[in-house]
Enzyme design. Sequence first.
Site, mmCIF file in Angstrom:
data_model
loop_
_atom_site.group_PDB
_atom_site.id
_atom_site.type_symbol
_atom_site.label_atom_id
_atom_site.label_comp_id
_atom_site.label_asym_id
_atom_site.label_seq_id
_atom_site.Cartn_x
_atom_site.Cartn_y
_atom_site.Cartn_z
ATOM 1 N N ARG A 11 7.785 -7.575 -6.978
ATOM 2 C CA ARG A 11 7.015 -7.066 -8.105
ATOM 3 C C ARG A 11 7.943 -6.799 -9.286
ATOM 4 O O ARG A 11 9.120 -6.534 -9.116
ATOM 5 C CB ARG A 11 6.273 -5.777 -7.710
ATOM 6 C CG ARG A 11 5.022 -6.040 -6.879
ATOM 7 C CD ARG A 11 4.284 -4.762 -6.529
ATOM 8 N NE ARG A 11 5.032 -3.977 -5.559
ATOM 9 C CZ ARG A 11 5.753 -2.902 -5.834
ATOM 10 N NH1 ARG A 11 5.814 -2.463 -7.076
ATOM 11 N NH2 ARG A 11 6.403 -2.265 -4.898
ATOM 12 N N TYR A 33 4.426 -14.398 -6.957
ATOM 13 C CA TYR A 33 4.761 -13.459 -5.876
ATOM 14 C C TYR A 33 3.596 -12.517 -5.564
ATOM 15 O O TYR A 33 2.916 -12.017 -6.456
ATOM 16 C CB TYR A 33 5.999 -12.625 -6.244
ATOM 17 C CG TYR A 33 6.188 -11.519 -5.244
ATOM 18 C CD1 TYR A 33 6.652 -11.809 -3.959
ATOM 19 C CD2 TYR A 33 5.794 -10.213 -5.531
ATOM 20 C CE1 TYR A 33 6.747 -10.813 -3.007
ATOM 21 C CE2 TYR A 33 5.888 -9.209 -4.582
ATOM 22 C CZ TYR A 33 6.363 -9.523 -3.316
ATOM 23 O OH TYR A 33 6.441 -8.533 -2.368
ATOM 24 N N LYS A 88 -2.401 -5.028 -5.114
ATOM 25 C CA LYS A 88 -1.956 -3.883 -5.905
ATOM 26 C C LYS A 88 -2.716 -3.793 -7.230
ATOM 27 O O LYS A 88 -3.034 -2.706 -7.699
ATOM 28 C CB LYS A 88 -0.448 -3.946 -6.142
ATOM 29 C CG LYS A 88 0.363 -3.933 -4.835
ATOM 30 C CD LYS A 88 0.141 -2.658 -4.065
ATOM 31 C CE LYS A 88 0.551 -2.720 -2.616
ATOM 32 N NZ LYS A 88 1.936 -2.651 -2.287
ATOM 33 N N HIS A 115 -2.163 4.347 -1.777
ATOM 34 C CA HIS A 115 -1.160 3.452 -1.185
ATOM 35 C C HIS A 115 -0.814 3.993 0.207
ATOM 36 O O HIS A 115 0.266 4.542 0.427
ATOM 37 C CB HIS A 115 0.075 3.443 -2.093
ATOM 38 C CG HIS A 115 1.061 2.370 -1.772
ATOM 39 N ND1 HIS A 115 2.391 2.459 -2.115
ATOM 40 C CD2 HIS A 115 0.929 1.180 -1.143
ATOM 41 C CE1 HIS A 115 3.025 1.369 -1.722
ATOM 42 N NE2 HIS A 115 2.167 0.581 -1.122
ATOM 43 N N SER A 146 6.745 1.244 -0.977
ATOM 44 C CA SER A 146 6.877 -0.098 -0.416
ATOM 45 C C SER A 146 8.175 -0.219 0.374
ATOM 46 O O SER A 146 9.216 0.296 -0.043
ATOM 47 C CB SER A 146 6.894 -1.136 -1.539
ATOM 48 O OG SER A 146 5.724 -1.027 -2.302
ATOM 49 N N CYS A 195 9.096 1.022 3.273
ATOM 50 C CA CYS A 195 9.583 2.223 3.963
ATOM 51 C C CYS A 195 8.964 2.348 5.347
ATOM 52 O O CYS A 195 8.928 3.428 5.928
ATOM 53 C CB CYS A 195 9.280 3.475 3.148
ATOM 54 S SG CYS A 195 10.336 3.671 1.710
ATOM 55 N N LYS A 200 5.676 1.355 6.476
ATOM 56 C CA LYS A 200 4.239 1.603 6.686
ATOM 57 C C LYS A 200 3.670 0.673 7.758
ATOM 58 O O LYS A 200 2.887 1.082 8.601
ATOM 59 C CB LYS A 200 3.440 1.391 5.390
ATOM 60 C CG LYS A 200 3.564 2.563 4.429
ATOM 61 C CD LYS A 200 2.352 2.692 3.490
ATOM 62 C CE LYS A 200 2.085 1.475 2.653
ATOM 63 N NZ LYS A 200 3.188 1.171 1.739
ATOM 64 N N ASP A 223 -1.445 -0.672 4.305
ATOM 65 C CA ASP A 223 -0.963 -0.581 2.924
ATOM 66 C C ASP A 223 -1.885 0.194 1.985
ATOM 67 O O ASP A 223 -1.398 0.921 1.139
ATOM 68 C CB ASP A 223 -0.737 -1.989 2.360
ATOM 69 C CG ASP A 223 0.132 -2.016 1.116
ATOM 70 O OD1 ASP A 223 1.065 -1.195 1.024
ATOM 71 O OD2 ASP A 223 -0.129 -2.842 0.217
ATOM 72 N N ARG A 280 8.342 -12.085 3.250
ATOM 73 C CA ARG A 280 7.075 -11.540 3.725
ATOM 74 C C ARG A 280 6.380 -12.462 4.710
ATOM 75 O O ARG A 280 6.627 -13.664 4.734
ATOM 76 C CB ARG A 280 6.137 -11.345 2.524
ATOM 77 C CG ARG A 280 6.656 -10.372 1.468
ATOM 78 C CD ARG A 280 6.214 -8.980 1.756
ATOM 79 N NE ARG A 280 6.849 -7.971 0.915
ATOM 80 C CZ ARG A 280 6.411 -6.724 0.849
ATOM 81 N NH1 ARG A 280 5.374 -6.325 1.552
ATOM 82 N NH2 ARG A 280 7.048 -5.838 0.105
HETATM 83 O O1 SAT Z 1 4.276 -7.120 -3.237
HETATM 84 S S1 SAT Z 1 3.328 -6.120 -2.832
HETATM 85 O O2 SAT Z 1 3.129 -5.180 -3.922
HETATM 86 O O3 SAT Z 1 2.072 -6.745 -2.491
HETATM 87 C C1 SAT Z 1 3.913 -5.314 -1.467
HETATM 88 C C2 SAT Z 1 4.539 -4.023 -1.809
HETATM 89 O O4 SAT Z 1 5.470 -3.976 -2.603
HETATM 90 O O5 SAT Z 1 4.096 -2.998 -1.248
HETATM 91 MN MN MN Z 2 2.576 -1.490 -0.487
#
Ligand code: SAT
Ligand code: MN
Length: 584
Positions: A71, A199, A208, A228, A250, A252, A254, A279, A368
Amino acid sequence: MSNTTLQSLENWVKKVAQLTAPEQIVWCTGSESEKKELDDLLLSTGDYIKLNEETHPNCFLHLSDPQDVARVEHLTFICTEEKEDAGPNNHWMNPQKAHVKIDELFEGCMQGRTMYVIPYCMGPIDSPISRCGVEITDSAYVVQNMRLMTRMGTPALKRIESEGHFVKGLHSTGELDPDRRYIMHFPEELTIKSYGSGYGGNALLGKKCHALRIGSYQAKTEGWLAEHMLILGLENPQGETHYIAAAFPSACGKTNLAMLIPPEGYVKDGWKITTIGDDICWMRSGEDGRLWAINPEAGFFGVAPGTAQDTNPNALAMLYQDTIFTNVGLTDDNQPWWEGLDDRVPVQDWKGNPYNPENGPAAHPNSRFTVASKRCPSYSPKAEDAKGVPISAIVFGGRRESLVPLVTQARNWAHGVLMGATVASETTAAATGAVGVVRHDPMAMKPFCGYHFADYWSHWLSFDKKGANLPEVFTVNWFRKDEDGKFMWPGFGDNMRVLEWIVKRVAGRVDAQPSALGDMPKIEDFNLDGLDGFDNEDLTRLLAVNTAGWEDELNNTIEYLQSFGKRVPQELYEELKITQSKLE
Ligand code: SAT
Ligand code: MN
């Protein structure tokens, strides 16, 4: 022949086509044959690499542009009429200016390309908590990800047509030039425009952009919460299930927590964890005063590195079929590979080059996997329930190598909101920029709240009203380190021990020991059975409150809250004062 009975949708698609000039327009239905056609197309263009069909049937690898792997918070904007409404937590642009700026980029950008129209529903198709949107994109890779991450196609279109409204999302990968890249949100128009990135968080607009940034705005105006957070179900040996929603920044853990497999002793006794989501969590008050939650997503877009048999066996098990991998390495027999998976040596890195450890890791740290939730062995059928699940506890966490104790329970809802509002965490590879810097990340929503944080905290506080039966709130920290820089808590499956204490507190089955920061476990109530090399003294150290350190932290917190100006609810300062006076 028109593609939809909804005139506003038909008109918008036409308008976008005039702007972007695609060669053809495809309305996605979500069918199996459509999936197959797009897989074949992506293989033929080189956007997909076919993985080993024997070990990983129907799995593909996508390598993105090396400059497009996370991101981009500095290029992400909230465009409200009033700058003040976006708040200091967001980059702001005047909506008229923003439209002009980004439409210039969109102009003619789909020439010679296919424009896909993806109707999608965030949440079960029949749930009143769900919300719909339509993403227009020129990326077949985005379509295939949206197919896994959302309920998309004909059923979603039907719901949109009957509701008559939807969130508009326009996306083009453009030239993938970081200097021609924007992720723009227009909450007041329920509109998203994203240009120049392929991405995940920038391009899969249901995630998001819609489910959090636009979603949080919808939630505020409609009286619910878009967060989140993962959602998990914890079943005890008596067969009762408590649902826990937990917010972490993000990357960490989850996904790992959402799919946790309890330590052996627990499994023998009949404890079990089921997964609702990893998420995002949408919650609203039910008639019984409790908060009821759904996972608006239908898949997982998880971080690959570190996913392994010992860290997250449930995740690993779901990745052997029907999965899209992005930016991982490859073994000599075309299997996906990432750091932490096992001790094989890959032959290709995430840039498509022969693997050479001198050039860095084989898999990008933010590489990912995309996979349907239904492939997860711990996926709960309750995740498909239109009603959602009742939340017993809300957990806030961050990545802090010092200061923050293993677990603390809030004194009350307002104190819990303060706990969430003042979470700080070390940054990770999920966003571009420096990694490992401590920054404030309220409710893990720093990059995702679509409006002024102070108003967001007021919105949270507003749930404490007559007739409410709110969840208990907790703060956790798995990441504390000792003087030698080693993690003090084993984490992963052993986080079950903390969850057990949380649900026992919720059910009123154990007392707590008070501290200035909130209630903590009494050592004798905390289950350490079977935890080798970890004793009561270690636990005591993990629960210790460093008074001088916390005085600094709270002063820093006051400064942070003040940076949001007059809109910050007084109640937060009052709760903070109570904590300060308890510390003295
Ligand atoms: O890239 S995403 O925002 O979908 C995943 C994340 O950073 O939590
Ligand atoms: Mn996330």
